[in-house]
Design an enzyme around this catalytic site. Structure first.
Site, PDB file in Angstrom:
ATOM      1  N   GLY A   1      -2.539  -5.868  -7.406  1.00  0.00           N
ATOM      2  CA  GLY A   1      -1.117  -6.520  -6.790  1.00  0.00           C
ATOM      3  C   GLY A   1      -0.043  -6.451  -7.392  1.00  0.00           C
ATOM      4  N   SER A   2       0.236  -5.459  -8.488  1.00  0.00           N
ATOM      5  CA  SER A   2       1.495  -5.519  -9.095  1.00  0.00           C
ATOM      6  C   SER A   2       2.728  -5.087  -8.261  1.00  0.00           C
ATOM      7  CB  SER A   2       1.504  -4.516 -10.307  1.00  0.00           C
ATOM      8  OG  SER A   2       1.065  -3.019  -9.874  1.00  0.00           O
ATOM      9  N   ASN A   3       2.663  -4.184  -7.374  1.00  0.00           N
ATOM     10  CA  ASN A   3       3.412  -3.787  -6.308  1.00  0.00           C
ATOM     11  C   ASN A   3       3.866  -4.824  -5.444  1.00  0.00           C
ATOM     12  OD1 ASN A   3       5.023  -1.230  -6.423  1.00  0.00           O
ATOM     13  ND2 ASN A   3       3.160  -0.275  -5.899  1.00  0.00           N
TER      14      ASN A   3
ATOM     15  N   ASN B   1       3.763   2.148   4.260  1.00  0.00           N
ATOM     16  CA  ASN B   1       3.094   2.234   3.052  1.00  0.00           C
ATOM     17  C   ASN B   1       3.869   3.035   1.968  1.00  0.00           C
ATOM     18  OD1 ASN B   1       0.477   2.227   1.601  1.00  0.00           O
ATOM     19  ND2 ASN B   1       0.077   4.053   2.227  1.00  0.00           N
TER      20      ASN B   1
ATOM     21  N   HIS C   1       2.828   5.945  -1.231  1.00  0.00           N
ATOM     22  CA  HIS C   1       1.742   6.766  -1.730  1.00  0.00           C
ATOM     23  C   HIS C   1       2.177   7.402  -2.828  1.00  0.00           C
ATOM     24  CE1 HIS C   1      -1.798   9.336  -1.259  1.00  0.00           C
ATOM     25  NE2 HIS C   1      -1.003  10.302  -1.748  1.00  0.00           N
TER      26      HIS C   1
ATOM     27  N   ASP D   1      -1.899   8.468   5.441  1.00  0.00           N
ATOM     28  CA  ASP D   1      -0.923   9.327   4.825  1.00  0.00           C
ATOM     29  C   ASP D   1      -0.356  10.292   5.969  1.00  0.00           C
ATOM     30  OD1 ASP D   1      -1.412   7.737   2.521  1.00  0.00           O
ATOM     31  OD2 ASP D   1      -2.914   9.478   1.738  1.00  0.00           O
TER      32      ASP D   1
ATOM     33  N   GLU E   1       7.957   3.621  -7.986  1.00  0.00           N
ATOM     34  CA  GLU E   1       7.490   2.460  -7.084  1.00  0.00           C
ATOM     35  C   GLU E   1       8.232   1.085  -7.180  1.00  0.00           C
ATOM     36  OE1 GLU E   1       2.637   3.877  -6.664  1.00  0.00           O
ATOM     37  OE2 GLU E   1       3.219   2.283  -7.945  1.00  0.00           O
TER      38      GLU E   1
END
Length: 194
Positions: free
Chosen positions: A12-14, A102, A104, A145, A174
């Site tokens: 969950g860091s993003n 999303n 990637h 993707d 990111e």
């Protein structure tokens, strides 16, 4: 106010980075974190951030009805996937057209598809001898993707880089770009009316 839900499967860091980015935003509010794993660390991050988090099992994601009901209960307008590893059910895709994005950890269309996530991607980039890697932010469709690409950013891959080195470079991209691009997409999707 645009209400945002984040889907995450793991650390969950993003998700936390995105939540912190929108913390004092007057136009975008994170209302919910959804996971497919009850023990995912993202739930701890959500608790610290004061954001409700829920877990749905794999069969819920096969059907999507109960998840959709929860999203509607939280008046969710937009969905961001942040390290989420399951396919988004068709019922949710149809309810949120062009409103699910999303990220990637590679430059799609290379190194995408089922099973290509996290360290597997960075190992493949290293094994492929690529001189660049990066991130791809894209809309989500029924295939892994393959949704329309919104944004890409690259980093150099040195011959001496390990997969972990590549991962660190990609994570930096990111954290830098994902929240900003999400904000841009939302502003374009939900223009303010005065």
């Amino acid at each position: 106010m645009v209400n945002l839900a984040i889907f995450a499967s793991g650390n969950g860091s993003n998700a936390e980075n995105i939540a912190n980015y929108f913390l004092n935003n007057l136009d975008i509010n994170i209302v919910l974190i959804v996971s497919n794993r009850v023990n995912a660390y993202v739930h701890e991050r959500a608790k610290k951030l004061g954001i409700p988090s829920v877990t749905f099992c794999k069969s819920d994601f096969a059907d999507g009805t109960s998840i959709l009901k929860t999203l509607k209960d939280y008046n969710t307008d937009f969905i961001v996937l942040a390290g989420f590893l399951l396919k988004v059910p068709e019922t949710i895709l149809l309810s949120y057209p062009e409103r699910i994005v999303n990220i990637h950890p590679a430059l799609l269309p290379k190194y995408g598809g089922k099973g290509m996530y996290g360290d597997y991607v960075h190992q493949a980039v290293k094994a492929g001898g690529d001189q660049h890697s990066g991130i791809t932010i894209h809309y989500v469709n029924e295939n892994y993707d393959e949704g329309d690409i919104i944004f890409q950013s690259t980093c150099e891959v040195l011959p001496t880089d390990t997969p972990e080195d590549i991962a660190n470079k990609v994570h930096a991209l990111e954290y830098e770009h994902y929240p900003k691009i999400v904000e841009e997409i939302i502003k374009n999707s939900f223009p303010k009316t005065d």
